[in-house]
Design a protein around this motif. Sequence first.
Motif, PDB file in Angstrom:
ATOM      1  N   GLU A  37      -1.026   7.755   5.184  1.00 40.75           N
ATOM      2  CA  GLU A  37      -0.073   6.952   4.422  1.00 40.75           C
ATOM      3  C   GLU A  37       1.343   7.225   4.888  1.00 40.75           C
ATOM      4  O   GLU A  37       1.732   8.367   5.127  1.00 40.75           O
ATOM      5  N   ARG A  38       2.118   6.158   5.029  1.00 39.64           N
ATOM      6  CA  ARG A  38       3.507   6.266   5.445  1.00 39.64           C
ATOM      7  C   ARG A  38       4.374   5.412   4.526  1.00 39.64           C
ATOM      8  O   ARG A  38       3.875   4.495   3.877  1.00 39.64           O
ATOM      9  N   ARG A  39       5.668   5.702   4.512  1.00 40.47           N
ATOM     10  CA  ARG A  39       6.576   4.947   3.660  1.00 40.47           C
ATOM     11  C   ARG A  39       7.936   4.823   4.346  1.00 40.47           C
ATOM     12  O   ARG A  39       8.920   5.422   3.924  1.00 40.47           O
ATOM     13  N   PRO A  40       8.020   4.057   5.420  1.00 40.81           N
ATOM     14  CA  PRO A  40       9.285   3.922   6.153  1.00 40.81           C
ATOM     15  C   PRO A  40      10.328   3.161   5.346  1.00 40.81           C
ATOM     16  O   PRO A  40       9.999   2.375   4.462  1.00 40.81           O
ATOM     17  N   GLY A  41      11.591   3.385   5.685  1.00 42.39           N
ATOM     18  CA  GLY A  41      12.688   2.791   4.928  1.00 42.39           C
ATOM     19  C   GLY A  41      13.205   1.480   5.482  1.00 42.39           C
ATOM     20  O   GLY A  41      14.306   1.055   5.122  1.00 42.39           O
ATOM     21  N   ALA A  42      12.435   0.839   6.360  1.00 40.53           N
ATOM     22  CA  ALA A  42      12.862  -0.429   6.952  1.00 40.53           C
ATOM     23  C   ALA A  42      11.707  -1.415   6.952  1.00 40.53           C
ATOM     24  O   ALA A  42      10.546  -1.040   6.732  1.00 40.53           O
ATOM     25  N   PHE A  43      12.021  -2.692   7.192  1.00 36.62           N
ATOM     26  CA  PHE A  43      10.986  -3.701   7.373  1.00 36.62           C
ATOM     27  C   PHE A  43      10.174  -3.353   8.629  1.00 36.62           C
ATOM     28  O   PHE A  43      10.749  -2.994   9.660  1.00 36.62           O
ATOM     29  N   HIS A  44       8.854  -3.466   8.541  1.00 31.64           N
ATOM     30  CA  HIS A  44       7.994  -3.196   9.686  1.00 31.64           C
ATOM     31  C   HIS A  44       7.092  -4.396   9.957  1.00 31.64           C
ATOM     32  O   HIS A  44       6.542  -4.991   9.034  1.00 31.64           O
ATOM     33  N   VAL A  45       6.951  -4.714  11.232  1.00 33.78           N
ATOM     34  CA  VAL A  45       6.005  -5.735  11.681  1.00 33.78           C
ATOM     35  C   VAL A  45       5.085  -5.058  12.691  1.00 33.78           C
ATOM     36  O   VAL A  45       5.545  -4.578  13.731  1.00 33.78           O
ATOM     37  N   TYR A  46       3.801  -4.983  12.373  1.00 33.47           N
ATOM     38  CA  TYR A  46       2.815  -4.395  13.273  1.00 33.47           C
ATOM     39  C   TYR A  46       2.029  -5.515  13.948  1.00 33.47           C
ATOM     40  O   TYR A  46       1.609  -6.472  13.287  1.00 33.47           O
ATOM     41  N   VAL A  47       1.817  -5.373  15.243  1.00 30.45           N
ATOM     42  CA  VAL A  47       1.052  -6.362  15.992  1.00 30.45           C
ATOM     43  C   VAL A  47       0.038  -5.622  16.859  1.00 30.45           C
ATOM     44  O   VAL A  47       0.380  -4.654  17.546  1.00 30.45           O
ATOM     45  N   PRO A  83       7.346  -4.620   3.745  1.00 30.22           N
ATOM     46  CA  PRO A  83       8.738  -4.440   3.305  1.00 30.22           C
ATOM     47  C   PRO A  83       9.108  -2.963   3.339  1.00 30.22           C
ATOM     48  O   PRO A  83       8.231  -2.090   3.467  1.00 30.22           O
ATOM     49  N   PRO A  84      10.394  -2.639   3.206  1.00 27.99           N
ATOM     50  CA  PRO A  84      10.788  -1.227   3.199  1.00 27.99           C
ATOM     51  C   PRO A  84      10.243  -0.492   1.980  1.00 27.99           C
ATOM     52  O   PRO A  84      10.046  -1.077   0.921  1.00 27.99           O
ATOM     53  N   ASN A  85      10.007   0.807   2.178  1.00 25.56           N
ATOM     54  CA  ASN A  85       9.620   1.718   1.092  1.00 25.56           C
ATOM     55  C   ASN A  85       8.300   1.343   0.429  1.00 25.56           C
ATOM     56  O   ASN A  85       8.066   1.704  -0.723  1.00 25.56           O
ATOM     57  N   GLN A  86       7.452   0.640   1.148  1.00 29.73           N
ATOM     58  CA  GLN A  86       6.113   0.301   0.668  1.00 29.73           C
ATOM     59  C   GLN A  86       5.105   1.286   1.254  1.00 29.73           C
ATOM     60  O   GLN A  86       4.953   1.384   2.476  1.00 29.73           O
ATOM     61  N   ARG A  87       4.419   2.018   0.401  1.00 28.53           N
ATOM     62  CA  ARG A  87       3.411   2.960   0.886  1.00 28.53           C
ATOM     63  C   ARG A  87       2.244   2.181   1.505  1.00 28.53           C
ATOM     64  O   ARG A  87       1.717   1.263   0.892  1.00 28.53           O
ATOM     65  N   HIS A  88       1.844   2.572   2.700  1.00 27.43           N
ATOM     66  CA  HIS A  88       0.732   1.891   3.350  1.00 27.43           C
ATOM     67  C   HIS A  88       0.156   2.776   4.453  1.00 27.43           C
ATOM     68  O   HIS A  88       0.786   3.726   4.912  1.00 27.43           O
ATOM     69  N   THR A  89      -1.051   2.425   4.851  1.00 27.28           N
ATOM     70  CA  THR A  89      -1.700   3.065   5.991  1.00 27.28           C
ATOM     71  C   THR A  89      -2.101   1.965   6.949  1.00 27.28           C
ATOM     72  O   THR A  89      -2.660   0.949   6.542  1.00 27.28           O
ATOM     73  N   ILE A  90      -1.792   2.167   8.219  1.00 29.86           N
ATOM     74  CA  ILE A  90      -2.116   1.172   9.221  1.00 29.86           C
ATOM     75  C   ILE A  90      -3.025   1.809  10.269  1.00 29.86           C
ATOM     76  O   ILE A  90      -2.794   2.929  10.708  1.00 29.86           O
ATOM     77  N   ALA A  91      -4.087   1.125  10.617  1.00 25.39           N
ATOM     78  CA  ALA A  91      -5.032   1.609  11.625  1.00 25.39           C
ATOM     79  C   ALA A  91      -5.319   0.475  12.598  1.00 25.39           C
ATOM     80  O   ALA A  91      -5.250  -0.701  12.242  1.00 25.39           O
ATOM     81  N   SER A  92      -5.643   0.836  13.829  1.00 24.80           N
ATOM     82  CA  SER A  92      -5.855  -0.150  14.883  1.00 24.80           C
ATOM     83  C   SER A  92      -7.191   0.058  15.562  1.00 24.80           C
ATOM     84  O   SER A  92      -7.662   1.198  15.705  1.00 24.80           O
ATOM     85  N   ASP A  93      -7.813  -1.034  15.992  1.00 26.00           N
ATOM     86  CA  ASP A  93      -9.032  -0.936  16.791  1.00 26.00           C
ATOM     87  C   ASP A  93      -8.753  -0.245  18.125  1.00 26.00           C
ATOM     88  O   ASP A  93      -9.619   0.441  18.681  1.00 26.00           O
ATOM     89  N   TYR A  94      -7.563  -0.470  18.610  1.00 23.83           N
ATOM     90  CA  TYR A  94      -7.140   0.069  19.897  1.00 23.83           C
ATOM     91  C   TYR A  94      -6.199   1.239  19.622  1.00 23.83           C
ATOM     92  O   TYR A  94      -5.539   1.282  18.591  1.00 23.83           O
ATOM     93  N   ARG A  95      -6.121   2.215  20.523  1.00 21.91           N
ATOM     94  CA  ARG A  95      -5.323   3.417  20.265  1.00 21.91           C
ATOM     95  C   ARG A  95      -3.836   3.104  20.090  1.00 21.91           C
ATOM     96  O   ARG A  95      -3.133   3.790  19.372  1.00 21.91           O
ATOM     97  N   SER A  96      -3.365   2.065  20.770  1.00 18.57           N
ATOM     98  CA  SER A  96      -1.949   1.724  20.714  1.00 18.57           C
ATOM     99  C   SER A  96      -1.734   0.412  19.985  1.00 18.57           C
ATOM    100  O   SER A  96      -2.635  -0.422  19.896  1.00 18.57           O
ATOM    101  N   ALA A  97      -0.535   0.232  19.468  1.00 17.70           N
ATOM    102  CA  ALA A  97      -0.151  -1.013  18.790  1.00 17.70           C
ATOM    103  C   ALA A  97       1.344  -1.201  18.956  1.00 17.70           C
ATOM    104  O   ALA A  97       2.070  -0.296  19.395  1.00 17.70           O
TER     105      ALA A  97
END
Length: 267
Positions: A30-40, A64-78
């Motif tokens: 789980e992460r909670r960054p302080g900025a807008f994030h777009v993962y692709v 959105p910023p300060n939203q607790r979330h966990t992101i996982a990828s099929d591939y090692r990099s994103a």
Amino acid sequence: MDDRGRESGHLMLILPERVFYAGLLGRPRERRPGAFHVYVAIKGGLWLTLGERREAYRDIVVMPPNQRHTIASDYRSAICLVIEPESVRAGAFEELAERLSGAEGESLACRIRQAYHELRQRHSGDEMSSAEFDLMCFGEALPARALDPRVVRSIAQIGKFCGEPVTAASCAAEAGLSPSRFLHLFKQETGIPFRSFRAWKRARHLLHFVNADINLAHLAQDIGYPDSTHFSHSIRRFYGLKPRAIFSGSRDLAIYRSGRPANTAFS
């Protein structure tokens, strides 16, 4: 791209108000960054977890910023794009999120992947503004937020990361306001409480050093953390990883920096 990231394809472009990262996500936490994030996703897709609820599998995720979330990828990099919330007009990112999550999502994800391939050919001396970054990734510049000059000066002070840590009291004194009035103004203008803003910027500054051979305890002190425990806790809260894990996964990361002002016009 320099030799450090040429073989791996891992890179990070750091602007004052934007970051383009293409590299390892690390072990999902789980992460909670302080900025807008777009993962692709570079390949395959992404899984987003909010608390105990797993969202639909997709190739682009907007947070959105300060939203607790966990992101996982099929591939090692994103790919991860970071947009500082004080840099865009209120509501502008929400409009972008609708585009990214809607019918335009697939084409914009392709555009962002193309931007990654363009950045792999980048030279370290190339300069870029926030508007050029947005155009490259989204096809248009996000509308900038107009900030009170007193808040702009305080943000500049926070961003220096040298000398004594910047406090609300010192910023208030420079602005000619009481501390309470300054704190109200800062949140009103940026949408973020002063202490939360300062904590995120301190953690963000770490990005400049993640591929360096450096003493972490000394780095923590240099960028304003009172001790190593506070440093480790703060970084893990924002990024979902301990500082040592971030540095370990960034050895082959090519880092580029650009310092052009946010409102620099592009041709």
